[in-house]
Enzyme design. Structure first.
Site, PDB file in Angstrom:
ATOM      1  N   TYR A 282       0.860  -1.173   0.000  1.00  0.00           N
ATOM      2  CA  TYR A 282       0.000   0.000   0.000  1.00  0.00           C
ATOM      3  C   TYR A 282       0.903   1.232   0.000  1.00  0.00           C
ATOM      4  O   TYR A 282       1.546   1.544   1.000  1.00  0.00           O
ATOM      5  CB  TYR A 282      -0.901   0.035   1.232  1.00  0.00           C
TER       6      TYR A 282
ATOM      7  N   PHE B 283     -14.221  -4.901   0.910  1.00  0.00           N
ATOM      8  CA  PHE B 283     -15.223  -4.247   0.053  1.00  0.00           C
ATOM      9  C   PHE B 283     -16.648  -4.455   0.577  1.00  0.00           C
ATOM     10  O   PHE B 283     -17.473  -5.107  -0.073  1.00  0.00           O
ATOM     11  CB  PHE B 283     -15.117  -4.738  -1.394  1.00  0.00           C
ATOM     12  N   PRO B 284     -16.980  -3.896   1.747  1.00  0.00           N
ATOM     13  CA  PRO B 284     -18.336  -4.087   2.295  1.00  0.00           C
ATOM     14  C   PRO B 284     -19.440  -3.513   1.409  1.00  0.00           C
ATOM     15  O   PRO B 284     -20.591  -3.911   1.547  1.00  0.00           O
ATOM     16  CB  PRO B 284     -18.274  -3.369   3.645  1.00  0.00           C
ATOM     17  N   LEU B 285     -19.087  -2.599   0.494  1.00  0.00           N
ATOM     18  CA  LEU B 285     -20.089  -2.064  -0.429  1.00  0.00           C
ATOM     19  C   LEU B 285     -19.717  -2.356  -1.887  1.00  0.00           C
ATOM     20  O   LEU B 285     -20.271  -1.750  -2.799  1.00  0.00           O
ATOM     21  CB  LEU B 285     -20.255  -0.546  -0.246  1.00  0.00           C
ATOM     22  N   GLY B 286     -18.811  -3.291  -2.120  1.00  0.00           N
ATOM     23  CA  GLY B 286     -18.351  -3.570  -3.472  1.00  0.00           C
ATOM     24  C   GLY B 286     -19.236  -4.540  -4.227  1.00  0.00           C
ATOM     25  O   GLY B 286     -19.693  -5.539  -3.679  1.00  0.00           O
ATOM     26  N   GLY B 287     -19.499  -4.240  -5.503  1.00  0.00           N
ATOM     27  CA  GLY B 287     -20.236  -5.162  -6.357  1.00  0.00           C
ATOM     28  C   GLY B 287     -21.735  -4.985  -6.331  1.00  0.00           C
ATOM     29  O   GLY B 287     -22.472  -5.820  -6.854  1.00  0.00           O
ATOM     30  N   PHE B 288     -22.227  -3.891  -5.753  1.00  0.00           N
ATOM     31  CA  PHE B 288     -23.664  -3.646  -5.697  1.00  0.00           C
ATOM     32  C   PHE B 288     -24.158  -3.095  -7.035  1.00  0.00           C
ATOM     33  O   PHE B 288     -23.500  -2.264  -7.659  1.00  0.00           O
ATOM     34  CB  PHE B 288     -24.005  -2.614  -4.613  1.00  0.00           C
ATOM     35  N   THR B 289     -25.319  -3.529  -7.474  1.00  0.00           N
ATOM     36  CA  THR B 289     -25.980  -2.910  -8.610  1.00  0.00           C
ATOM     37  C   THR B 289     -26.689  -1.644  -8.121  1.00  0.00           C
ATOM     38  O   THR B 289     -26.911  -1.476  -6.910  1.00  0.00           O
ATOM     39  CB  THR B 289     -27.024  -3.842  -9.232  1.00  0.00           C
ATOM     40  N   PRO B 290     -27.066  -0.741  -9.027  1.00  0.00           N
ATOM     41  CA  PRO B 290     -27.823   0.441  -8.589  1.00  0.00           C
ATOM     42  C   PRO B 290     -29.093   0.090  -7.818  1.00  0.00           C
ATOM     43  O   PRO B 290     -29.437   0.757  -6.838  1.00  0.00           O
ATOM     44  CB  PRO B 290     -28.138   1.152  -9.906  1.00  0.00           C
TER      45      PRO B 290
END
Length: 293
Positions: A63, A213-220
């Protein structure tokens, strides 16, 4: 209403850590590359996280590279006895900020020594072997060579415990045939539920599962549903997504990252956020729709 208290601890490498930790990745510059725009702010975030009760920090020497570990050392060294720093090896950064697999035994050895030097440690608490796979999702294939290489560094006293990142259940089983595995770090959240069975299997073994990624890969549509649920209980979507993970299984340890003190404070409030059964059912339904498609 569940009587489960999501603020309690879970064992990581034989040491109790609070289930709400901190991921240092976002302390580096844009694209996790180069220095932060405000070094003093980054130092302040690390110090406030620990002051808020965080005793599990996730980092890596790639990182920045080197940046987040140097910030952690500046902010927190000498480290408190109860602080567990988890790092990872398996990649390096190109001059253009690209992510390059570095999974040969010599690469892994170099990565461990880079972490030791920049964190100012004689031994690393936990080292995750990060398999590149499909970048944010795993791909099948033997990881024996990589795990054996880090296990040798463990025998030398440079690594106390070993974990895995971006791996399949078969790779977890393979690694467990070589050395004790204390944690698995994969992409998982209320929508990305491919690891449901693995989470439960690890829980039965007393092994920590650390989702990224707790919010990764969500659709709208899924994001809209999450926002609606969050608004109904007076919380932010990120807070609700994190709380769902805490309630999902007692072996889940969270490492939300942020470069904002305001967002850090919001994340810390998750440990006190109660999710009524009806709200949890709504959140589970978001994931069910995802799996049906």
């Amino acid at each position: 209403m569940s009587n489960f208290n999501p603020a309690k601890t879970f064992s990581l490498g034989g040491r109790p850590v609070h289930r709400l930790g901190y991921g240092a990745m976002q302390l580096a510059g844009p694209g996790v590359f180069g220095p932060p725009k405000d070094r003093d702010a980054a130092i302040a975030i690390l110090r406030e996280a620990v002051a808020s009760g965080v005793n599990h920090i996730d980092t890596s020497d790639f990182y920045g590279p080197h940046i987040t570990n140097q910030l952690i050392r500046e902010a927190l060294h000498p480290y408190a006895d109860e602080l567990v720093i988890v790092t990872k090896v398996g990649a390096i950064r190109g001059n253009d900020g690209s992510w390059i697999a570095a999974l040969e035994p010599e690469d892994l050895k170099r990565g461990v020594h880079d972490n030791l030097r920049n964190l100012g440690l004689d031994a690393l608490d936990v080292v995750n072997v990060r398999i590149m796979g499909n970048i944010h999702s795993p791909a099948e294939g033997s990881i024996e060579k990589q795990v054996a290489a880090v296990a040798e560094l463990q025998r030398q006293g440079l690594v106390r415990h070993i974990g895995l990142s971006n791996v399949t259940p078969a790779q977890v089983a393979e690694a467990q045939g070589i050395v004790e595995i204390v944690c698995v770090q994969n992409h998982y959240n209320v929508v990305q539920r491919e690891d449901d069975a693995l989470v439960d299997d690890l829980a039965a073994q007393g092994i920590a599962y650390v989702p990224f990624f707790p919010l990764g890969g969500f659709t709208p549509i899924q994001s809209s549903a999450l926002s609606r649920v969050a608004e109904s209980i007076g919380a932010t979507p990120m807070q609700v997504a994190l709380a769902w993970l805490l309630y999902r299984s007692p072996n889940i340890l969270l490492i939300p990252g942020t470069s904002s003190l305001e967002h850090l404070r919001e994340n810390m409030q998750v440990a006190q956020l109660s999710l009524p059964d009806a709200v949890r059912a709504e959140l589970d339904a978001i994931g069910e729709v995802s799996r049906e498609h």
